[in-house]
Write a protein that holds these residues in place. Structure first.
Motif, short mmCIF file in Angstrom:
data_model
loop_
_atom_site.label_atom_id
_atom_site.label_comp_id
_atom_site.label_asym_id
_atom_site.label_seq_id
_atom_site.Cartn_x
_atom_site.Cartn_y
_atom_site.Cartn_z
N PHE A 113 0.86 -1.18 0.00
CA PHE A 113 0.00 0.00 0.00
C PHE A 113 0.90 1.22 0.00
O PHE A 113 1.89 1.26 0.74
CB PHE A 113 -0.85 -0.01 1.27
N VAL A 114 0.58 2.19 -0.81
CA VAL A 114 1.33 3.45 -0.79
C VAL A 114 0.35 4.57 -0.56
O VAL A 114 -0.70 4.63 -1.20
CB VAL A 114 2.10 3.67 -2.10
N ILE A 115 0.65 5.45 0.40
CA ILE A 115 -0.19 6.63 0.65
C ILE A 115 0.66 7.85 0.40
O ILE A 115 1.69 8.06 1.06
CB ILE A 115 -0.75 6.62 2.08
N ASP A 116 0.25 8.64 -0.57
CA ASP A 116 0.99 9.83 -0.95
C ASP A 116 0.42 11.01 -0.17
O ASP A 116 -0.63 11.54 -0.52
CB ASP A 116 0.85 10.05 -2.46
N LEU A 117 1.12 11.40 0.90
CA LEU A 117 0.57 12.45 1.77
C LEU A 117 0.68 13.83 1.13
O LEU A 117 0.12 14.78 1.66
CB LEU A 117 1.27 12.42 3.12
N ARG A 118 1.38 13.96 0.02
CA ARG A 118 1.38 15.24 -0.69
C ARG A 118 0.00 15.52 -1.28
O ARG A 118 -0.38 16.66 -1.51
CB ARG A 118 2.42 15.24 -1.81
N LYS A 119 -0.74 14.44 -1.53
CA LYS A 119 -2.06 14.60 -2.13
C LYS A 119 -3.18 14.55 -1.11
O LYS A 119 -4.30 14.94 -1.40
CB LYS A 119 -2.29 13.49 -3.15
N CYS A 120 -2.91 14.05 0.08
CA CYS A 120 -3.99 13.85 1.06
C CYS A 120 -4.51 15.18 1.55
O CYS A 120 -3.73 16.06 1.94
CB CYS A 120 -3.48 13.03 2.24
N ILE A 121 -5.85 15.35 1.50
CA ILE A 121 -6.45 16.59 1.96
C ILE A 121 -7.19 16.40 3.27
O ILE A 121 -7.83 17.32 3.76
CB ILE A 121 -7.40 17.17 0.89
N GLY A 122 -7.14 15.21 3.85
CA GLY A 122 -7.77 14.99 5.16
C GLY A 122 -9.27 15.05 5.14
O GLY A 122 -9.88 15.57 6.06
N CYS A 123 -9.90 14.50 4.10
CA CYS A 123 -11.36 14.60 3.97
C CYS A 123 -12.08 13.45 4.62
O CYS A 123 -13.30 13.45 4.68
CB CYS A 123 -11.75 14.69 2.50
N HIS A 124 -11.37 12.42 5.10
CA HIS A 124 -11.96 11.26 5.78
C HIS A 124 -12.86 10.43 4.87
O HIS A 124 -13.66 9.65 5.37
CB HIS A 124 -12.76 11.67 7.02
N THR A 125 -12.76 10.62 3.56
CA THR A 125 -13.59 9.80 2.67
C THR A 125 -13.22 8.33 2.78
O THR A 125 -14.08 7.45 2.72
CB THR A 125 -13.43 10.28 1.23
N CYS A 126 -11.93 8.06 2.97
CA CYS A 126 -11.49 6.66 3.10
C CYS A 126 -12.13 6.00 4.31
O CYS A 126 -12.57 4.85 4.24
CB CYS A 126 -9.97 6.60 3.18
N SER A 127 -12.22 6.75 5.43
CA SER A 127 -12.83 6.19 6.64
C SER A 127 -14.28 5.82 6.38
O SER A 127 -14.75 4.74 6.76
CB SER A 127 -12.77 7.20 7.78
N VAL A 128 -15.00 6.73 5.71
CA VAL A 128 -16.42 6.51 5.47
C VAL A 128 -16.62 5.35 4.49
O VAL A 128 -17.46 4.47 4.70
CB VAL A 128 -17.07 7.80 4.93
N ALA A 129 -15.80 5.32 3.43
CA ALA A 129 -15.93 4.27 2.44
C ALA A 129 -15.65 2.91 3.06
O ALA A 129 -16.33 1.92 2.76
CB ALA A 129 -14.98 4.52 1.27
N CYS A 130 -14.67 2.87 3.97
CA CYS A 130 -14.34 1.61 4.64
C CYS A 130 -15.48 1.14 5.49
O CYS A 130 -15.87 -0.02 5.47
CB CYS A 130 -13.09 1.81 5.48
N LYS A 131 -16.08 2.07 6.26
CA LYS A 131 -17.21 1.71 7.12
C LYS A 131 -18.34 1.14 6.29
O LYS A 131 -18.99 0.18 6.66
CB LYS A 131 -17.70 2.96 7.86
N ARG A 132 -18.58 1.76 5.13
CA ARG A 132 -19.71 1.37 4.31
C ARG A 132 -19.44 0.01 3.66
O ARG A 132 -20.32 -0.85 3.62
CB ARG A 132 -19.91 2.44 3.25
N GLU A 133 -18.21 -0.19 3.20
CA GLU A 133 -17.91 -1.44 2.49
C GLU A 133 -17.91 -2.64 3.43
O GLU A 133 -18.44 -3.68 3.11
CB GLU A 133 -16.53 -1.30 1.82
N ASN A 134 -17.31 -2.45 4.62
CA ASN A 134 -17.11 -3.60 5.50
C ASN A 134 -18.13 -3.68 6.62
O ASN A 134 -18.01 -4.54 7.48
CB ASN A 134 -15.71 -3.54 6.11
N ALA A 135 -19.14 -2.79 6.61
CA ALA A 135 -20.17 -2.79 7.65
C ALA A 135 -19.53 -2.75 9.04
O ALA A 135 -19.83 -3.57 9.91
CB ALA A 135 -21.11 -3.98 7.52
N VAL A 136 -18.63 -1.80 9.25
CA VAL A 136 -17.96 -1.67 10.55
C VAL A 136 -18.92 -0.97 11.51
O VAL A 136 -19.47 0.07 11.17
CB VAL A 136 -16.66 -0.86 10.40
N PRO A 137 -19.15 -1.53 12.70
CA PRO A 137 -20.13 -0.93 13.62
C PRO A 137 -19.67 0.43 14.15
O PRO A 137 -18.52 0.83 13.98
CB PRO A 137 -20.22 -1.95 14.76
#
Lengths: 200, 183
Positions: free
Chosen positions: A8-32
Motif C-alpha cells: 500500500f502506498v499513501i501519498d501524503l502530498r495529495k492527502c487533503i484529510g477529507c476522511h472519505t477513506c474512513s467513510v468508504a471503509c465503514k460502508r464497504e465492511n459494515a464496521v459498527p
C-alpha cells in the motif's frame, strides 16, 4: 513471473484529510459504530505563524512478519500467501491478545459479533481484481495498492522513486504501508503526549 | 518549541486486556508463591514447618481452581474456549499456559494428598515433580506481556523474572497472614 505480495502506498502530498477513506471503509465492511478499520489522524504542528496541519491515514499495515499472527493462541489470525493478515471469524475466541500485541492498534472487537476484526485491505474486492474501497473512494487518488514484487506496478514505481517511510520500523514487523512525505511528528505515537509536556 | 505537535483527531486506543486479566495474573502469582513455599517446607522437613506445607498445598489448589474462571469470563466468545486445545500455536504463550494450567491440578492433588497422609517421602518426590509446572503456570504470564510487542513497557525480557519474584513475595506474604490468623 513474480508472485503476488500486496503493498500500500499513501501519498501524503495529495492527502487533503477529507476522511472519505474512513467513510468508504465503514460502508464497504459494515464496521459498527465506535470502531474503525481505517481512519485519518490529524496533527497540528508548529506555532504561529509557522503552523501546518498534517494528515496521516492509518490502516492495517499487513506486516511481513506480523506480531498478531505470532501471538494468536488458536491460529485464528493467519497470513495469506499474498501477505494479508486475516482473522478466521469461526475460530477467534476473543482473548484480545492480538490487539494488545499490535503496535499499530488497528484491531478492534466487533461489538455485534464479539470477535476481533481488522482491516484486510478488502480482500473480497482484491480477489475479484478490484481495488479496496478506500482506494476507490479517495478523491485525490492519494492511495495506491498493488503488487510490490511486480516491477510494472504503480506501487513498485512509487516505492522505488520516492523517499518512503513506514510506521514504527523499530518494531521489526516490516509493515507494508508506505507513506510518501510523512511527518515524523504525525507518525510518532507520542506526538500528542509531547505536546502536553511542552505546553501545559 | 519546534518539536511540538498536537493531535487534533485520532481514534482512541482501547485497552484490550483489562482488570480481569490483571486479577488472573495476581492469582497465579499467589498460586506459585503458595506452592513453592509449601514444597520448600516439605523438602526441609522440619516438624514445626509442616503446617506451612499443608496450608500451601491446599491454598495452591484452591487458588488455581479460581484462576481460570477469570480467563474464561474475559473471553468475548466464552463458549469457544475449547479451541485452545485442538488449535495449537506453539509460538503463543497463551497456548503454553493452556497446557500448564491443565497439567498442574493432578500433580498438585497428588502432592496435597501425600502431604496430608503424612507420607513425606512421596510428598517430596511429587512436590519436586510439580515444581517446574507450578513455576511455569505463573512464568508464562510474564511471557504473555513480554511477547506483546506492541506495548513498550511490557516488551522486556526481564518481565517473566519480575513476575516470578513478585509472585514468590506475594505468596509468602499471604501464607504469613493465614498463619497469623490461625494462631
Amino acid at each position: 513471473m513474480t508472485d503476488v505480495r500486496y503493498g500500500f502506498v499513501i501519498d501524503l502530498r495529495k492527502c487533503i484529510g477529507c476522511h472519505t477513506c474512513s467513510v468508504a471503509c465503514k460502508r464497504e465492511n459494515a464496521v459498527p459504530l465506535g470502531v474503525w478499520r481505517s481512519w485519518v489522524k490529524q496533527v497540528e504542528k508548529g506555532s504561529y505563524p509557522y503552523v501546518r496541519k498534517s494528515f496521516l491515514p492509518l490502516l492495517c499495515n499487513n506486516c511481513e512478519s506480523p506480531i498478531c499472527v505470532t501471538v494468536c493462541p488458536v491460529k485464528a489470525s493467519y497470513q495469506r500467501k499474498d501477505g494479508i493478515a486475516m482473522v478466521d471469524p469461526h475460530r477467534c475466541i476473543g482473548c484480545r491478545y492480538c490487539m494488545a500485541a499490535c503496535p499499530y492498534d488497528v484491531r478492534y472487537i466487533n461489538p455485534l459479533t464479539p470477535i476481533v476484526q481488522k482491516c484486510d485491505w478488502c480482500v473480497h474486492r482484491l480477489d475479484q481484481g478490484l481495488t479496496p474501497a478506500c482506494v476507490e473512494a479517495c478523491p485525490t487518488q492519494a492511495r495506491y495498492i498493488g503488487n510490490v514484487r511486480d516491477p510494472q506496478s504503480e506501487v513498485y514505481r512509487l516505492i522505488q522513486s520516492n523517499p518512503v517511510m513506514v510506521m514504527k520500523p523499530e518494531m521489526n514487523t516490516r509493515p507494508m504501508v508506505f507513506y510518501i512525505n510523512a511527518d515524523h511528528l504525525a507518525m510518532d505515537a507520542r506526538g500528542g503526549a509531547r505536546w502536553k509536556t511542552v505546553h501545559e | 518549541m519546534e518539536d511540538s505537535a498536537r493531535v487534533i483527531y485520532n481514534v482512541p486506543f482501547v485497552i484490550p486486556i483489562g482488570y480481569l486479566i490483571a486479577i488472573y495474573f495476581y492469582i497465579t502469582g499467589l498460586h506459585m508463591g503458595f506452592y513453592t513455599t509449601s514444597v520448600v517446607a516439605t523438602l526441609l522437613g522440619k516438624q514445626e514447618w509442616k503446617p506451612i506445607g499443608k496450608i500451601g498445598a491446599v491454598g495452591a489448589l484452591i487458588v488455581l481452581a479460581v484462576a481460570p474462571i477469570f480467563l474464561l469470563v474475559d473471553l468475548t466468545q466464552i463458549f469457544r474456549f475449547w479451541h485452545l486445545f485442538p488449535y495449537i500455536n506453539l509460538r503463543s504463550p497463551i497456548t503454553w499456559g493452556t497446557f500448564f494450567l491443565t497439567a498442574y491440578p493432578p500433580i498438585g492433588l497428588i502432592y496435597a494428598w501425600y502431604v496430608f497422609r503424612g507420607n513425606y517421602r512421596l510428598a517430596k518426590i511429587w512436590g519436586l515433580c510439580g515444581f517446574p509446572v507450578a513455576v511455569s503456570v505463573h512464568g508464562y504470564t510474564g511471557f504473555i506481556l513480554a511477547l506483546g510487542a506492541g506495548r513498550a513497557i511490557w516488551n522486556t525480557s526481564l518481565n517473566p523474572i519480575l513476575f516470578l519474584v513478585s509472585a514468590m513475595v506475594s505468596g509468602l506474604a499471604l501464607i504469613i497472614i493465614i498463619i497469623n490468623i490461625r494462631y
